[in-house]
Structures are given as C-alpha cells and as structure tokens.
Design an enzyme around this catalytic site. Structure first.
Site, PDB file in Angstrom:
ATOM      1  N   HIS A  99     -26.245  17.384   9.937  1.00 38.90           N
ATOM      2  CA  HIS A  99     -25.752  16.888  11.102  1.00 38.90           C
ATOM      3  C   HIS A  99     -25.268  17.690  12.075  1.00 38.90           C
ATOM      4  CE1 HIS A  99     -25.198  13.217  13.870  1.00 38.90           C
ATOM      5  NE2 HIS A  99     -24.470  14.097  14.374  1.00 38.90           N
ATOM      6  N   ASP A 101     -21.411  18.574  12.378  1.00 42.33           N
ATOM      7  CA  ASP A 101     -21.438  17.769  13.669  1.00 42.33           C
ATOM      8  C   ASP A 101     -21.016  18.747  14.590  1.00 42.33           C
ATOM      9  OD1 ASP A 101     -21.817  15.644  15.352  1.00 42.33           O
ATOM     10  OD2 ASP A 101     -19.653  15.150  15.370  1.00 42.33           O
TER      11      ASP A 101
HETATM   12  C1  0GY Z   1     -22.084  12.947  17.159  1.00 38.03           C
HETATM   13  C2  0GY Z   1     -21.085  11.912  17.714  1.00 38.03           C
HETATM   14  C3  0GY Z   1     -20.890  11.757  19.081  1.00 38.03           C
HETATM   15  C4  0GY Z   1     -21.948  11.836  20.121  1.00 38.03           C
HETATM   16  C5  0GY Z   1     -23.399  11.541  20.016  1.00 38.03           C
HETATM   17  O1  0GY Z   1     -25.271  11.409  20.760  1.00 38.03           O
HETATM   18  C6  0GY Z   1     -24.219  11.515  20.989  1.00 38.03           C
HETATM   19  O2  0GY Z   1     -24.018  12.056  22.163  1.00 38.03           O
HETATM   20  O3  0GY Z   1     -23.750  11.445  18.705  1.00 38.03           O
HETATM   21  C7  0GY Z   1     -19.813  10.738  19.433  1.00 38.03           C
HETATM   22  O4  0GY Z   1     -19.358  11.056  20.599  1.00 38.03           O
HETATM   23  O5  0GY Z   1     -19.292  10.381  18.549  1.00 38.03           O
HETATM   24  O6  0GY Z   1     -22.825  12.550  16.428  1.00 38.03           O
HETATM   25  O7  0GY Z   1     -22.022  14.173  17.662  1.00 38.03           O
END
Ligand code: 0GY
Length: 296
Positions: A27, A245
């Site tokens: 991820h 992440d």
């Molecule tokens: C992640 C979590 C976040 C953002 C997103 O799609 C996204 O913008 O998933 C978050 O802000 O919790 O998975 O990066």
C-alpha cells in the site's frame, strides 16, 4: 502548488528489520508530478509531488522488491500517474485503481495491461463525495470478470452499515488500514471485535495491517497500535497485507520515518513464517498470482 499537510520524510532510516526476499510494500501511492499528472479538481487535499522515481528509490532503500500502488483520492478517477508508474516499474509494481463507472472496455483493458489488479471503493467522507453502493457493486462485478478484486476504505464507525455491501461483493475484498479502528478503545472494544467476527464469517475478505502512524494516539513508535495488528496477523495469517502508505497523505501530527515503520513489522508478525506470509506469499497470491506458486 502548495501541499496542505506535512511532506514525506526526506531521509528515512535504514530499517533494522531485514524484510524477507521478495517482500512487497502493498500500500503506497504516487502523486503527480502535478505538472505532468494534474491533481483532480474535486480533491479534498493537495499532496506534495511524490513521483515514481522516489517511490522506487524508497522501495530499494527499505529492502523491498515490489510495490502495490493504490490510487488516492487526490487523483480522483484519473489513473494516468498510476498507470505510468506501473509501466515504468517493469513488472515490479501492480496497481489498485479508482474507476469511472462508465469506463469503456478498452480503457479498462489498458489499465489491466499496465498492471492494475483491483478497484478501490472509498467511503471516507473527508476524502470523497458519496458514491451509491450500487454503482460500486456494478464496478466490482465488471472487474471481477478480469480477475481483479476490490479494495475498500472506510472508518470503523461505518463498518456496521457497510457489512451487507461488503459481504455481497464478488471475489476477494481487501479492507484498508485495519478498518481504521479506534485505538483509544483497545482491541476488546465492540467495534474491533465486530471486524474480527466479520472476517471470521467471510473468508474472502482480507485486511491491511497498515498505517500505525495514522491510527496511533500515542505517536511513534506506535506501541498502542501493536495489539491491533498482532491480533489480525495471528488470526488471519493468510489474509493480511502490509504497506508503508508512503508518501503518507494527510498526515498532520508528525512525519513518519518509513524505516521505523518497517521496524514495526516484527512487532505484529513475530515469526519468520508470519513475516513471509504477510510480506511475500499473501501479496504475491493476490497481485502476482502467476508467480505465487513458484515463490512459495
Ligand atoms: C491512505 C489514506 C488516506 C488517503 C487516501 O485516497 C486517499 O486520498 O487513501 C487518508 O487520508 O486516510 O491510504 O493513504
């Protein structure tokens, strides 16, 4: 363009934990560069540029072999930066896209050729406008025919309402970031126990034991998130994935050190067998199934 949250760590430590050969960061994201791949007008945050070259350099620095790159909300349904990174990876990255429900068969096939293997459904209200579940369900049915799976992002409070939808999705379903449990409340809290029962009842549903930096209340080194990750890895060793992440969009409390995040892995997966399942066998089965047999 100015980002509205903290940038990613400029110089992460070399992890003390040596990941097993063939490990997958399952991820992570690529953002922009905005001059080439503009961010979506409907985005809820503006990220820092986090281009593929930086992601691949981080992969090598941390000792990983492959990436699963996830389309984030700041790029909306425009998967060009994702596809560009997947193609440039020469098979070392696979992707999770966010699809326009009206996408044509040719465009879908092009994403598949680039290396996309899943569609992401985001229910986090601070990140996206609402999409009806029926729309997501139709997308899931379409992509299942290509051999893809579904990745779902939601917050713990929404699990109850989402369970019927999740249970009815075809094929494999992956829940992002442990379903975002309320760390303050502990692993025995009804909401986290409900997630565990839901996973018990639905053997096609997987979970990412990712994002201690996002979930923590106490801050680094994320002691408070360990019991959650450990509980999921112990109970569902064949259905867990882990990812950095990177570049950590929307982190406002602190800048995580990606090397320290890797050092967190043995705290939730304490044996070599669990580490290999989490970092190699499980992600290969899902994202490189053509190689999974050979690797195990
Ligand atoms: C992640 C979590 C976040 C953002 C997103 O799609 C996204 O913008 O998933 C978050 O802000 O919790 O998975 O990066």
């Amino acid at each position: 363009m100015t980002s509205d949250y903290l940038p990613f760590h400029p110089n992460p430590k070399k992890p003390d934990f040596v990941v097993p050969p063939g490990a997958v960061d399952a991820h992570c994201h690529v953002f922009g560069p905005a001059a080439v791949f503009p961010f979506a007008p409907e985005r809820k945050y503006t990220p820092v540029d986090a281009p593929k070259e930086k992601l691949f350099a981080l992969r090598d620095h941390l000792g990983f072999t492959r990436n699963v790159i996830v389309q984030a909300s700041c790029h909306g349904r425009d998967n060009r930066a994702l596809a560009d990174a997947l193609i440039a990876s020469r098979g070392l990255a696979r992707g999770v896209a966010v699809l326009d429900p009206e996408i044509g068969d040719d465009d879908l096939a092009a994403l598949d050729r680039a290396g996309v293997r899943a569609a992401r459904f985001n229910f986090v209200k601070r990140l996206v406008d609402n999409t009806p579940k029926d729309v997501f369900r139709k997308v899931a049915e379409r992509v299942t025919a290509l051999g893809w799976h579904s990745v779902v992002y939601f917050e713990a409070a929404d699990l109850d309402e989402l369970m019927p939808f999740l249970a009815a999705l075809p094929g494999t379903v992956v829940i992002d970031h442990m379903g975002r449990p309320d760390i303050d409340k502990g692993v025995e809290a009804p909401a986290f126990q409900q997630l565990i029962r839901f996973l018990d009842d639905n053997p096609n549903i997987w979970v990412k034991v990712s994002c201690p930096e996002r979930l923590t209340v106490a801050g680094p080194p994320y002691d408070d998130v360990v019991p959650f990750g450990r509980a999921l890895v112990a109970r569902f060793p064949e259905r867990v994935l882990w990812g950095t992440d990177w570049p950590h969009p929307n982190m406002k409390s602190h800048i995580p050190d990606d090397g320290a995040l890797v050092d967190w892995i043995p705290r939730i997966a304490g044996t070599e067998a669990l580490q290999r399942a989490l970092l190699v066998d499980n992600p290969l089965r899902l994202y490189w199934p053509e190689e999974a047999g050979a690797a195990s």
